[in-house]
Design a protein around this motif. Structure first.
Motif, PDB file in Angstrom:
ATOM      1  N   ASN A  40      -6.953   4.560  -4.873  1.00 45.27           N
ATOM      2  CA  ASN A  40      -6.654   3.410  -3.860  1.00 45.27           C
ATOM      3  C   ASN A  40      -5.491   3.360  -3.202  1.00 45.27           C
ATOM      4  N   ASP A  41      -4.869   2.198  -2.948  1.00 49.37           N
ATOM      5  CA  ASP A  41      -3.789   2.509  -2.089  1.00 49.37           C
ATOM      6  C   ASP A  41      -2.353   2.626  -3.009  1.00 49.37           C
TER       7      ASP A  41
ATOM      8  N   LYS B 119       0.860  -1.130  -0.045  1.00 46.25           N
ATOM      9  CA  LYS B 119      -0.018  -0.020  -0.089  1.00 46.25           C
ATOM     10  C   LYS B 119       0.887   1.314  -0.106  1.00 46.25           C
TER      11      LYS B 119
ATOM     12  N   LYS C 236      -0.336   4.494   1.315  1.00 53.01           N
ATOM     13  CA  LYS C 236      -0.271   4.727   2.911  1.00 53.01           C
ATOM     14  C   LYS C 236       0.842   4.484   3.814  1.00 53.01           C
TER      15      LYS C 236
END
Length: 212
Positions: free
Chosen positions: A160-161, A91, A94
């Protein structure tokens, strides 16, 4: 007494047998799995480090891609794809690793590396700051021997990630700044990230290799 001793002996032997079975059926497989996992991680890390070294060597050799031959371009693309498959950060957007000043060492985008254009002097840097959802590209360009700093700021919209849409906000050339047109946008697809290397794909199909 014989009966008592016999009973104790049988019970003790049964417990030992159960323990032995438990070790064989539970502990040994777990131990083998741990050894296999450690060995696998060690092998993958070795492969990853070799791919990184080869990719960076070629990137520097081709001067960000400006002097890349067709064969070198294909070799870099191959290394790029192989490293993507070994991405250790699932990810990227993140991860705290993403927030840094990244230096571009290779790209297939002629306009960004300045191929056939005014030469870039020094590093081409991309700063990413996910807490503020902002990015900034900066460089110094030589216009007939005069060094002029250029900068572009952009707003990130994570999808998204690993992928974020990019809306360019403001351009600066030397002391002059102006807002970017609304249609100036793209995306940032981070396909590999570790402590010192980032691989990214852009909306026009270009690839980017960056280090810190």
């Amino acid at each position: 007494e014989r009966g008592i001793h016999h009973h104790v002996y049988i019970s003790g032997n049964s417990a030992g047998s159960d323990t032995s079975k438990m070790v064989k059926t539970t502990v040994f497989p777990l131990l083998l799995l741990a050894i296999a996992s450690t060995t696998s991680a060690f092998i993958f890390d070795g492969v990853r480090q070799k791919l990184k070294a080869d990719l960076l060597d070629l990137s520097y050799e081709t001067k960000r891609g400006i002097e890349a031959t067709p064969e070198q371009t294909e070799r870099i693309k191959d290394l790029f794809v192989k490293l993507e498959r070994l991405n250790p950060t699932r990810k990227p957007l993140k991860s705290p690793l993403i927030n840094a000043d990244w230096s571009l060492v290779y790209s297939t985008s002629d306009s960004i590396i300045g191929k056939g254009d005014f030469p870039r002097i020094g590093p081409i840097v991309q700063k990413i700051d996910t807490p503020s959802l902002m990015a900034e590209n900066s460089e110094v360009v030589s216009y007939f021997g005069i060094k002029v700093p250029r900068k572009i700021t952009a707003e990130l919209s994570p999808q998204n990630d690993k992928l974020a849409n990019v809306q360019f906000k403001r351009f600066s050339i030397g002391p002059v700044g102006f807002d970017a047109p609304e249609q100036f946008k793209g995306f940032l697809d981070i396909t590999y990230l570790d402590d010192d290397l980032r691989l990214t794909r852009g909306d026009k199909g270009n690839i980017f290799v960056l280090t810190r």
